[in-house]
Enzyme design. Sequence first.
Site, PDB file in Angstrom:
ATOM      1  CG  HIS A 219     -16.172 -40.198 -43.401  1.00 38.16           C
ATOM      2  ND1 HIS A 219     -16.994 -40.168 -42.306  1.00 38.16           N
ATOM      3  CD2 HIS A 219     -14.936 -40.483 -42.947  1.00 38.16           C
ATOM      4  CE1 HIS A 219     -16.269 -40.422 -41.223  1.00 38.16           C
ATOM      5  NE2 HIS A 219     -15.019 -40.607 -41.581  1.00 38.16           N
TER       6      HIS A 219
ATOM      7  CD  GLU B 298     -12.096 -43.812 -42.456  1.00 37.09           C
ATOM      8  OE1 GLU B 298     -11.183 -43.314 -41.793  1.00 37.09           O
ATOM      9  OE2 GLU B 298     -13.044 -43.146 -42.900  1.00 37.09           O
TER      10      GLU B 298
HETATM   11  P1  PGA Z   1     -11.132 -41.024 -35.862  1.00 37.80           P
HETATM   12  O1  PGA Z   1     -11.813 -40.711 -37.272  1.00 37.80           O
HETATM   13  O2  PGA Z   1      -9.670 -41.300 -36.133  1.00 37.80           O
HETATM   14  O3  PGA Z   1     -11.330 -39.785 -35.064  1.00 37.80           O
HETATM   15  O4  PGA Z   1     -11.831 -42.223 -35.292  1.00 37.80           O
HETATM   16  C1  PGA Z   1     -11.473 -41.487 -38.377  1.00 37.80           C
HETATM   17  C2  PGA Z   1     -12.251 -41.067 -39.580  1.00 37.80           C
HETATM   18  O5  PGA Z   1     -13.425 -40.694 -39.485  1.00 37.80           O
HETATM   19  O6  PGA Z   1     -11.698 -41.110 -40.687  1.00 37.80           O
END
Ligand code: PGA
Length: 258
Positions: free
Chosen positions: A99, A171
């Site tokens: 992540h 992401e």
């Molecule tokens: P968020 O986080 O939906 O709060 O932007 C997404 C993530 O970090 O997977």
Amino acid sequence: MGRARMTWIGTSWKMNKTLAEARAFVDGLVAARSALDGVRAFVIPAHTAIAAVRERLPADVPVLIGAQNAHWEPAGAYTGEVSMGMIADVGATLVEIGHSERRQHFGETDETVALKVAAAVAAGLTPLLCVGEPAGVRAAGGETDWVAGQVSRGLSRLATPDLHKVVVAYEPVWAIGDLGREAQPYEIAPVMEMLSARFRPAAVLYGGSVNRRNAAALLGVPGTDGLFVGRAAWDVAEFIELVRIAACACHEGRADAR
Ligand code: PGA
């Protein structure tokens, strides 16, 4: 798209929720049990709450449980770490790897990510490999190459037959969290299509400021098998709302759902 695959919809709680809060979330899932049948739902608690979530969640409620991180070595002198086997032992079947917050704050590199992806598969876990470009790369138009490189390196320690065991979450760093900007479907489409066509993983998810307003449109992006949600899914009623949107998009056929 004509695919019979169920839509994935899941949330990582990041560094949030006490045991009591985690159990209350599970109770909310159980109360909305029938909504969960049409989707592949998952919840990723902090390590401290994985066992409590597993114990509270009845076996017939179809929600996968994950962990937010684990070390690649099976055991040893790694103070503060937990192994893939340990998280499997307490009930996780998924593990989030790479992540952007871990890459940014905890020194995760493509090399440690690759070690973890391989260790997860070896332990029988499904790696949820997270990738995404920072804002500067996006501004220069380099996002597709950047993400392809991250995925190639992250998968580099896997044997070819194991590639399809990995779930990839795209992401973009600029879309995540309180300071994030919601992505428009056209902004993510080339990357989602590249991931789906080039790597053929078990699923390709989108994450970053997903919420109940933008979820259906993001699910409509070709190559998208589901959504990975942070803040907007930490309240169980909101999570269930996202589950309903995901189930609807799945049943109606994503291309026609909007
Ligand atoms: P968020 O986080 O939906 O709060 O932007 C997404 C993530 O970090 O997977």
